[in-house]
Design an enzyme around this catalytic site. Structure first.
Site, mmCIF file in Angstrom:
data_model
loop_
_atom_site.group_PDB
_atom_site.id
_atom_site.type_symbol
_atom_site.label_atom_id
_atom_site.label_comp_id
_atom_site.label_asym_id
_atom_site.label_seq_id
_atom_site.Cartn_x
_atom_site.Cartn_y
_atom_site.Cartn_z
ATOM 1 N N MET A 30 0.854 -1.199 0.000
ATOM 2 C CA MET A 30 0.000 0.000 0.000
ATOM 3 C C MET A 30 0.887 1.245 0.000
ATOM 4 O O MET A 30 0.443 2.324 0.389
ATOM 5 C CB MET A 30 -0.931 -0.021 1.212
ATOM 6 C CG MET A 30 -1.905 -1.209 1.141
ATOM 7 S SD MET A 30 -3.455 -0.933 1.996
ATOM 8 C CE MET A 30 -2.895 -0.735 3.658
ATOM 9 N N HIS A 34 9.144 1.120 3.116
ATOM 10 C CA HIS A 34 10.278 1.172 4.041
ATOM 11 C C HIS A 34 11.121 -0.073 3.816
ATOM 12 O O HIS A 34 10.806 -0.913 2.940
ATOM 13 C CB HIS A 34 9.790 1.288 5.489
ATOM 14 C CG HIS A 34 8.751 0.264 5.862
ATOM 15 N ND1 HIS A 34 9.024 -1.084 5.937
ATOM 16 C CD2 HIS A 34 7.429 0.400 6.137
ATOM 17 C CE1 HIS A 34 7.937 -1.730 6.279
ATOM 18 N NE2 HIS A 34 6.941 -0.858 6.388
ATOM 19 N N HIS A 37 9.429 -3.490 3.238
ATOM 20 C CA HIS A 37 8.951 -3.772 1.871
ATOM 21 C C HIS A 37 10.136 -4.107 0.961
ATOM 22 O O HIS A 37 10.069 -5.026 0.138
ATOM 23 C CB HIS A 37 8.247 -2.555 1.269
ATOM 24 C CG HIS A 37 7.018 -2.111 2.007
ATOM 25 N ND1 HIS A 37 6.967 -0.960 2.736
ATOM 26 C CD2 HIS A 37 5.787 -2.676 2.094
ATOM 27 C CE1 HIS A 37 5.749 -0.819 3.251
ATOM 28 N NE2 HIS A 37 5.026 -1.849 2.883
ATOM 29 N N GLY A 147 4.833 -9.973 4.364
ATOM 30 C CA GLY A 147 5.623 -9.867 5.598
ATOM 31 C C GLY A 147 4.957 -10.605 6.748
ATOM 32 O O GLY A 147 3.723 -10.666 6.841
ATOM 33 N N LYS A 149 4.932 -9.635 9.773
ATOM 34 C CA LYS A 149 4.371 -8.742 10.799
ATOM 35 C C LYS A 149 2.842 -8.859 10.773
ATOM 36 O O LYS A 149 2.209 -8.933 11.800
ATOM 37 C CB LYS A 149 4.809 -7.298 10.554
ATOM 38 C CG LYS A 149 4.232 -6.342 11.597
ATOM 39 C CD LYS A 149 4.938 -5.014 11.598
ATOM 40 C CE LYS A 149 4.672 -4.235 10.336
ATOM 41 N NZ LYS A 149 3.270 -3.775 10.225
ATOM 42 N N ASP A 150 2.283 -8.889 9.548
ATOM 43 C CA ASP A 150 0.838 -9.091 9.404
ATOM 44 C C ASP A 150 0.599 -10.602 9.386
ATOM 45 O O ASP A 150 0.252 -11.188 8.357
ATOM 46 C CB ASP A 150 0.349 -8.445 8.111
ATOM 47 C CG ASP A 150 0.480 -6.940 8.165
ATOM 48 O OD1 ASP A 150 -0.344 -6.300 8.816
ATOM 49 O OD2 ASP A 150 1.445 -6.405 7.572
ATOM 50 N N GLN A 153 -2.786 -11.935 8.368
ATOM 51 C CA GLN A 153 -3.001 -11.720 6.926
ATOM 52 C C GLN A 153 -2.330 -12.824 6.112
ATOM 53 O O GLN A 153 -2.894 -13.327 5.127
ATOM 54 C CB GLN A 153 -2.454 -10.351 6.521
ATOM 55 C CG GLN A 153 -2.391 -10.124 5.022
ATOM 56 C CD GLN A 153 -2.054 -8.692 4.650
ATOM 57 O OE1 GLN A 153 -2.910 -7.823 4.691
ATOM 58 N NE2 GLN A 153 -0.805 -8.430 4.282
ATOM 59 N N SER A 185 7.018 -0.118 9.958
ATOM 60 C CA SER A 185 5.639 -0.042 9.483
ATOM 61 C C SER A 185 5.430 1.329 8.857
ATOM 62 O O SER A 185 5.998 2.324 9.326
ATOM 63 C CB SER A 185 4.678 -0.205 10.669
ATOM 64 O OG SER A 185 3.393 0.283 10.331
ATOM 65 N N ARG A 187 2.988 3.031 9.215
ATOM 66 C CA ARG A 187 2.295 3.878 10.197
ATOM 67 C C ARG A 187 3.256 4.557 11.164
ATOM 68 O O ARG A 187 2.878 5.525 11.829
ATOM 69 C CB ARG A 187 1.301 3.026 11.000
ATOM 70 C CG ARG A 187 0.138 2.536 10.160
ATOM 71 C CD ARG A 187 -0.669 1.491 10.921
ATOM 72 N NE ARG A 187 -1.457 0.699 9.994
ATOM 73 C CZ ARG A 187 -2.724 0.935 9.686
ATOM 74 N NH1 ARG A 187 -3.351 1.935 10.230
ATOM 75 N NH2 ARG A 187 -3.366 0.173 8.833
HETATM 76 O O1 PAF Z 1 -0.206 -5.738 3.781
HETATM 77 C C1 PAF Z 1 -0.606 -4.817 3.039
HETATM 78 O O2 PAF Z 1 0.082 -3.812 2.842
HETATM 79 C C2 PAF Z 1 -1.966 -4.929 2.385
HETATM 80 O O3 PAF Z 1 -2.882 -5.537 3.220
HETATM 81 C C3 PAF Z 1 -1.915 -5.631 1.015
HETATM 82 C C4 PAF Z 1 -1.490 -7.067 1.141
HETATM 83 C C5 PAF Z 1 -0.962 -4.880 0.098
HETATM 84 C C6 PAF Z 1 -3.301 -5.609 0.368
HETATM 85 O O4 PAF Z 1 -3.770 -4.307 0.194
#
Ligand code: PAF
Length: 292
Positions: A30, A34, A37, A147, A149-150, A153, A185, A187
């Protein structure tokens, strides 16, 4: 590096690469990129001929309008960073380009989404699944990078792959941390200097929890993590000006595969246990994990 703003143009480039027998790695992001990524992109570069990065703040995964509005958008700086790590293609689509029609798809993940982030962010994982599937359809990757961290997800995306029967390898990548331990992050850039200074307490607390786990019960570790973060401002008033404090949203110790909360360390079995935390600090929601 080639930048695409339309899905059709990227698809054309993908078809050409596929026709030449090239492998494709996809790194969905998104933006507000950093080092975390960039580590995914470096890994993807090692394992694939072509690396596609998407930079798209996906509105349908935000259940809080303010959070969506405040999400950092730094596309030009992102593209400079992507060029430096030799990403091949970057997709920077508009919302209309990604979703020309109103989104009707809804995904369900059963018990995986009934814990932690799921109840706190209704509709979030379905929104993530919609965009990730769309990106899979556009980029047709051999591998996709996410990653750790999530952590939840990651489990959701693995489950998505099973649901839709796509032959894509999901590659998990370790958390990248600042020197003081704070998980990187997008954020973090919204933290005030005072908040940024105490934010590594989250990591320190999780590290201490990992040590405690050697001799303490699951519930005691959980309670200690939550109470020591919640009382940080009382114990350290000098570091917490203007009512600055940690407000833990959850800390769960779960089976690392099923993500179901465990009551004893033995319950995690061969899967192992992982602790997942979400904490509000200075109006910013931070997440982190610790493996036990
Ligand atoms: O982890 C993220 O940054 C978002 O959830 C992703 C996987 C890019 C989907 O929008």
């Amino acid at each position: 590096m080639q930048k695409f703003t339309t899905v059709a143009a990227l698809k054309e480039a993908v078809h050409k690469a596929k026709a030449e027998g090239k492998t494709i790695g996809l790194v969905p992001t998104m933006g507000a990129l950093h080092e975390g990524h960039l580590s995914l992109i470096r890994k993807a570069k090692e394992q694939n001929d072509i690396v596609i990065v998407s930079v798209f703040v996906n509105p349908i995964q935000f259940n809080n309008k303010e959070d969506l509005a405040k999400y950092p958008r730094t596309v030009d700086a992102d593209c400079e960073k992507l060029a430096l790590v030799n990403a091949d293609y970057v997709l920077v689509p508009s919302v209309e380009e990604m979703y020309p029609e109103p989104v009707k798809d809804v995904y369900h993940f059963g018990p995986l989404e009934e814990v932690m982030e799921g109840p706190k962010r209704p509709g979030h994982f379905s929104g993530v699944a919609v965009v990730v599937r769309r990106l899979f359809d556009i980029a047709e990757p051999d591998r996709a990078y996410f990653g750790e961290k999530d952590y939840q997800q990651l489990a959701i995306i693995r489950n998505l792959i099973e649901q839709i029967h796509y032959n894509i390898e999901i590659v998990p990548c370790p958390i990248v941390r600042a020197d003081d331990g704070l998980a990187l992050s997008s954020r973090n850039m919204r933290l005030s200097p005072a908040a940024r200074a105490i934010a590594p307490t989250i990591y320190d607390t999780l590290q201490q929890a990992a040590e405690m786990a050697e001799c303490e019960e699951v519930d005691d570790v959980k309670e200690w993590v939550l109470s020591s973060l919640a009382s940080f401002n009382e114990v350290n008033p000098d570091q917490c000006p203007d009512g600055l404090c940690f407000e833990p949203e959850y800390f769960e110790i779960v089976n690392a595969r099923t993500l179901q909360p465990i009551e004893s360390w033995d319950e995690a079995g061969d899967d192992g246990a992982v602790g997942c935390i979400a904490v509000w600090l200075d109006g910013v929601r931070l997440i982190d994990i610790v493996k036990f």
